[in-house]
Design a protein around this motif. Structure first.
Motif, PDB file in Angstrom:
ATOM      1  N   ASP A  98     -10.679   7.033  -1.818  1.00 36.96           N
ATOM      2  CA  ASP A  98      -9.568   7.976  -1.961  1.00 36.96           C
ATOM      3  C   ASP A  98      -9.995   9.293  -1.332  1.00 36.96           C
ATOM      4  N   ALA A  99      -9.058  10.036  -0.742  1.00 31.41           N
ATOM      5  CA  ALA A  99      -9.443  11.297  -0.116  1.00 31.41           C
ATOM      6  C   ALA A  99      -9.558  12.446  -1.118  1.00 31.41           C
ATOM      7  N   GLY A 100      -8.894  12.326  -2.275  1.00 28.99           N
ATOM      8  CA  GLY A 100      -8.904  13.445  -3.222  1.00 28.99           C
ATOM      9  C   GLY A 100      -9.224  13.040  -4.656  1.00 28.99           C
ATOM     10  N   LEU A 125     -20.866   7.821   9.077  1.00 26.05           N
ATOM     11  CA  LEU A 125     -19.570   7.141   9.253  1.00 26.05           C
ATOM     12  C   LEU A 125     -18.397   8.095   9.069  1.00 26.05           C
ATOM     13  N   SER A 126     -18.547   9.066   8.187  1.00 23.74           N
ATOM     14  CA  SER A 126     -17.474  10.044   7.995  1.00 23.74           C
ATOM     15  C   SER A 126     -17.191  10.792   9.294  1.00 23.74           C
ATOM     16  N   GLY A 127     -18.192  10.857  10.176  1.00 28.43           N
ATOM     17  CA  GLY A 127     -18.016  11.462  11.494  1.00 28.43           C
ATOM     18  C   GLY A 127     -16.983  10.746  12.342  1.00 28.43           C
ATOM     19  N   GLY A 128     -16.514   9.574  11.887  1.00 31.36           N
ATOM     20  CA  GLY A 128     -15.398   8.881  12.541  1.00 31.36           C
ATOM     21  C   GLY A 128     -14.151   9.746  12.567  1.00 31.36           C
ATOM     22  N   HIS A 129     -14.083  10.716  11.660  1.00 32.90           N
ATOM     23  CA  HIS A 129     -12.933  11.629  11.627  1.00 32.90           C
ATOM     24  C   HIS A 129     -12.961  12.637  12.771  1.00 32.90           C
ATOM     25  N   THR A 130     -13.928  12.547  13.657  1.00 28.69           N
ATOM     26  CA  THR A 130     -13.856  13.294  14.916  1.00 28.69           C
ATOM     27  C   THR A 130     -12.651  12.814  15.729  1.00 28.69           C
ATOM     28  N   LEU A 131     -12.191  11.595  15.450  1.00 34.75           N
ATOM     29  CA  LEU A 131     -11.007  11.037  16.124  1.00 34.75           C
ATOM     30  C   LEU A 131      -9.823  10.993  15.170  1.00 34.75           C
ATOM     31  N   GLY A 132      -8.636  11.163  15.710  1.00 30.46           N
ATOM     32  CA  GLY A 132      -7.416  10.841  14.973  1.00 30.46           C
ATOM     33  C   GLY A 132      -6.846  11.966  14.135  1.00 30.46           C
ATOM     34  N   ARG A 133      -5.815  11.586  13.383  1.00 28.71           N
ATOM     35  CA  ARG A 133      -5.006  12.554  12.630  1.00 28.71           C
ATOM     36  C   ARG A 133      -4.601  11.953  11.302  1.00 28.71           C
ATOM     37  N   ALA A 134      -4.289  12.816  10.342  1.00 33.56           N
ATOM     38  CA  ALA A 134      -3.662  12.373   9.096  1.00 33.56           C
ATOM     39  C   ALA A 134      -2.200  12.787   9.138  1.00 33.56           C
ATOM     40  N   ARG A 135      -1.366  11.959   8.539  1.00 37.97           N
ATOM     41  CA  ARG A 135       0.075  12.232   8.538  1.00 37.97           C
ATOM     42  C   ARG A 135       0.594  12.204   7.118  1.00 37.97           C
ATOM     43  N   GLU A 137       3.411  11.661   5.986  1.00 40.35           N
ATOM     44  CA  GLU A 137       4.334  10.552   5.684  1.00 40.35           C
ATOM     45  C   GLU A 137       3.582   9.225   5.539  1.00 40.35           C
ATOM     46  N   ARG A 138       2.310   9.198   5.896  1.00 37.72           N
ATOM     47  CA  ARG A 138       1.521   7.974   5.695  1.00 37.72           C
ATOM     48  C   ARG A 138       0.623   8.129   4.471  1.00 37.72           C
ATOM     49  N   SER A 139      -0.414   8.942   4.608  1.00 39.56           N
ATOM     50  CA  SER A 139      -1.400   9.060   3.524  1.00 39.56           C
ATOM     51  C   SER A 139      -1.037  10.135   2.514  1.00 39.56           C
ATOM     52  N   PRO A 188     -11.026  16.667   0.721  1.00 39.05           N
ATOM     53  CA  PRO A 188     -12.079  16.874  -0.287  1.00 39.05           C
ATOM     54  C   PRO A 188     -13.323  16.007  -0.027  1.00 39.05           C
ATOM     55  N   THR A 189     -13.110  14.791   0.477  1.00 40.24           N
ATOM     56  CA  THR A 189     -14.253  13.903   0.774  1.00 40.24           C
ATOM     57  C   THR A 189     -14.969  14.301   2.064  1.00 40.24           C
ATOM     58  N   ASP A 190     -14.360  15.130   2.895  1.00 43.11           N
ATOM     59  CA  ASP A 190     -15.068  15.710   4.053  1.00 43.11           C
ATOM     60  C   ASP A 190     -15.862  16.932   3.580  1.00 43.11           C
TER      61      ASP A 190
HETATM   62  C1  HEM Z   1     -15.358   8.596   3.543  1.00 44.03           C
HETATM   63  C2  HEM Z   1     -14.212   8.167   3.020  1.00 44.03           C
HETATM   64  C3  HEM Z   1     -12.938   8.232   3.808  1.00 44.03           C
HETATM   65  C4  HEM Z   1     -11.758   8.724   3.378  1.00 44.03           C
HETATM   66  C5  HEM Z   1     -11.456   9.263   1.982  1.00 44.03           C
HETATM   67  C6  HEM Z   1     -10.818   8.649   4.485  1.00 44.03           C
HETATM   68  C7  HEM Z   1      -9.510   9.079   4.436  1.00 44.03           C
HETATM   69  C8  HEM Z   1      -8.636   9.097   5.504  1.00 44.03           C
HETATM   70  C9  HEM Z   1      -7.275   9.569   5.462  1.00 44.03           C
HETATM   71  C10 HEM Z   1      -6.554  10.102   4.217  1.00 44.03           C
HETATM   72  C11 HEM Z   1      -6.756   9.450   6.711  1.00 44.03           C
HETATM   73  C12 HEM Z   1      -5.340   9.806   7.172  1.00 44.03           C
HETATM   74  C13 HEM Z   1      -4.484   8.559   7.334  1.00 44.03           C
HETATM   75  C14 HEM Z   1      -3.078   8.874   7.769  1.00 44.03           C
HETATM   76  O1  HEM Z   1      -2.436   9.772   7.183  1.00 44.03           O
HETATM   77  O2  HEM Z   1      -2.576   8.204   8.724  1.00 44.03           O
HETATM   78  C15 HEM Z   1      -7.801   8.911   7.554  1.00 44.03           C
HETATM   79  C16 HEM Z   1      -7.661   8.674   8.907  1.00 44.03           C
HETATM   80  C17 HEM Z   1      -8.662   8.216   9.708  1.00 44.03           C
HETATM   81  N1  HEM Z   1      -9.895   7.766   9.303  1.00 44.03           N
HETATM   82 FE1  HEM Z   1     -10.696   7.983   7.457  1.00 44.03          FE
HETATM   83  N2  HEM Z   1     -11.455   8.097   5.567  1.00 44.03           N
HETATM   84  C18 HEM Z   1     -12.745   7.827   5.204  1.00 44.03           C
HETATM   85  C19 HEM Z   1     -13.702   7.232   6.000  1.00 44.03           C
HETATM   86  C20 HEM Z   1     -13.527   6.882   7.319  1.00 44.03           C
HETATM   87  C21 HEM Z   1     -14.491   6.161   8.118  1.00 44.03           C
HETATM   88  C22 HEM Z   1     -15.805   5.606   7.581  1.00 44.03           C
HETATM   89  C23 HEM Z   1     -13.964   6.054   9.362  1.00 44.03           C
HETATM   90  C24 HEM Z   1     -14.532   5.408  10.592  1.00 44.03           C
HETATM   91  C25 HEM Z   1     -15.806   5.227  10.822  1.00 44.03           C
HETATM   92  C26 HEM Z   1     -12.681   6.700   9.348  1.00 44.03           C
HETATM   93  C27 HEM Z   1     -11.853   6.831  10.436  1.00 44.03           C
HETATM   94  C28 HEM Z   1     -10.582   7.356  10.420  1.00 44.03           C
HETATM   95  C29 HEM Z   1      -9.764   7.567  11.611  1.00 44.03           C
HETATM   96  C30 HEM Z   1     -10.160   7.283  13.058  1.00 44.03           C
HETATM   97  C31 HEM Z   1      -8.543   8.101  11.153  1.00 44.03           C
HETATM   98  C32 HEM Z   1      -7.347   8.514  12.016  1.00 44.03           C
HETATM   99  C33 HEM Z   1      -6.295   7.444  12.098  1.00 44.03           C
HETATM  100  C34 HEM Z   1      -5.137   7.859  12.973  1.00 44.03           C
HETATM  101  O3  HEM Z   1      -5.245   8.773  13.811  1.00 44.03           O
HETATM  102  O4  HEM Z   1      -4.061   7.233  12.835  1.00 44.03           O
HETATM  103  N3  HEM Z   1     -12.435   7.171   8.096  1.00 44.03           N
HETATM  104  N4  HEM Z   1      -8.929   8.715   6.801  1.00 44.03           N
END
Ligand code: HEM
Length: 232
Positions: A98-100, A125-135, A137-139, A188-190
């Motif tokens: 969960d994110a929060g 692995l959390s560094g995967g958030h270097t890519l992408g977006r949260a929305r 209407e989704r999360s 919060p998890t970041d």
């Molecule tokens: C550590 C716990 C993690 C939490 C709580 C978390 C939570 C989230 C949330 C809330 C979103 C937004 C989703 C949306 O609104 O569409 C997201 C997106 C994303 N997460 Fe995580 N995540 C975690 C770990 C990871 C890991 C381990 C990876 C990859 C190695 C990852 C890769 C991504 C990517 C690439 C997106 C963007 C998706 C997009 O652009 O549609 N996340 N994550």
């Protein structure tokens, strides 16, 4: 797919993990998978063309390829994962983070230790958030749109963690530390990665040293991609 793995369960596919179960509605409709149906729709034509490739392999191949194409490290992948055959083999909801949550550090450890991963791997692995977006209407997380997402590419909108959210680099670790830009997301998890003493050691190292991040990321990603998988 891979993140549902439970190291305390021996039996395949009950133990979860990279077994293709994420292709079924039963699992796609879990809250933590909101929006992933769009990724499945992009992969389905490839599966239709190359029917011998399993979904389990295809999901992992797509993820590793995306990271490499975005400028990230080469990930030492292997293939041959067997697919589950029906939705009754999907894991129950609630195995993904969960994110929060009330205690983000404890929660990340509960979830990732259950997968057999450690603090270093959690941070990398959390560094995967270097890519992408949260929305929203989704999360439910992120702003509807920011100056970095208003023009896409792809469907505009959402909130990214980094300015160049299609480039895989170590900027995530700099951004979650500085927190100076309101248009960038910090869940919060970041945030806990730069607060918790054990996580912080790695997060600070990765902010300084991209090579160290790439090396640890590639190893942790490869490990995650194999969790729970049965190889033929
Ligand atoms: C550590 C716990 C993690 C939490 C709580 C978390 C939570 C989230 C949330 C809330 C979103 C937004 C989703 C949306 O609104 O569409 C997201 C997106 C994303 N997460 Fe995580 N995540 C975690 C770990 C990871 C890991 C381990 C990876 C990859 C190695 C990852 C890769 C991504 C990517 C690439 C997106 C963007 C998706 C997009 O652009 O549609 N996340 N994550």
């Amino acid at each position: 797919d891979a993140g549902t793995y439970d190291k305390n369960i021996e039996e395949w596919p009950k133990r979860g993990g990279a077994n293709g179960s994420l292709r079924f509605d039963a699992e796609l409709k879990h809250g933590a998978n909101a929006g992933l149906v769009n990724a499945l729709k992009l992969l389905q034509p490839i599966k239709d063309k190359y029917s011998g490739v399993t979904y389990a392999d295809l999901f992992q191949l797509a993820s590793a390829t995306a990271i490499e194409e975005a400028g990230g490290p080469k990930i030492p992948m292997k293939y041959g994962r067997v697919d589950v055959t029906g939705p009754e083999q999907c894991p129950e909801e609630g195995r993904l983070p969960d994110a929060g949550p009330p205690s983000p550090g404890q929660h990340l450890r509960d979830v990732f230790y259950r997968m057999g991963l450690n603090d270093k791997e959690i941070v990398a692995l959390s560094g995967g958030h270097t890519l992408g977006r949260a929305r929203p209407e989704r999360s439910g997380w992120g702003k509807p749109v920011t100056k970095y997402t208003k023009d896409g590419p792809g469907t505009p909108g959402g909130q990214s963690w980094t300015v160049q959210w299609l480039k895989f680099d170590n900027s995530y670790f700099k951004d979650i530390k500085e927190r100076t830009d309101e248009d960038l997301l910090v869940l919060p998890t970041d945030a806990v990665l730069v607060e918790d003493p054990s996580f912080k050691e790695y997060a600070e190292k990765y902010a300084e040293d991209q090579e160290a991040f790439f090396k640890d990321y590639a190893e942790a990603h490869a490990k995650l991609s194999n969790l729970g998988a049965k190889f033929d």
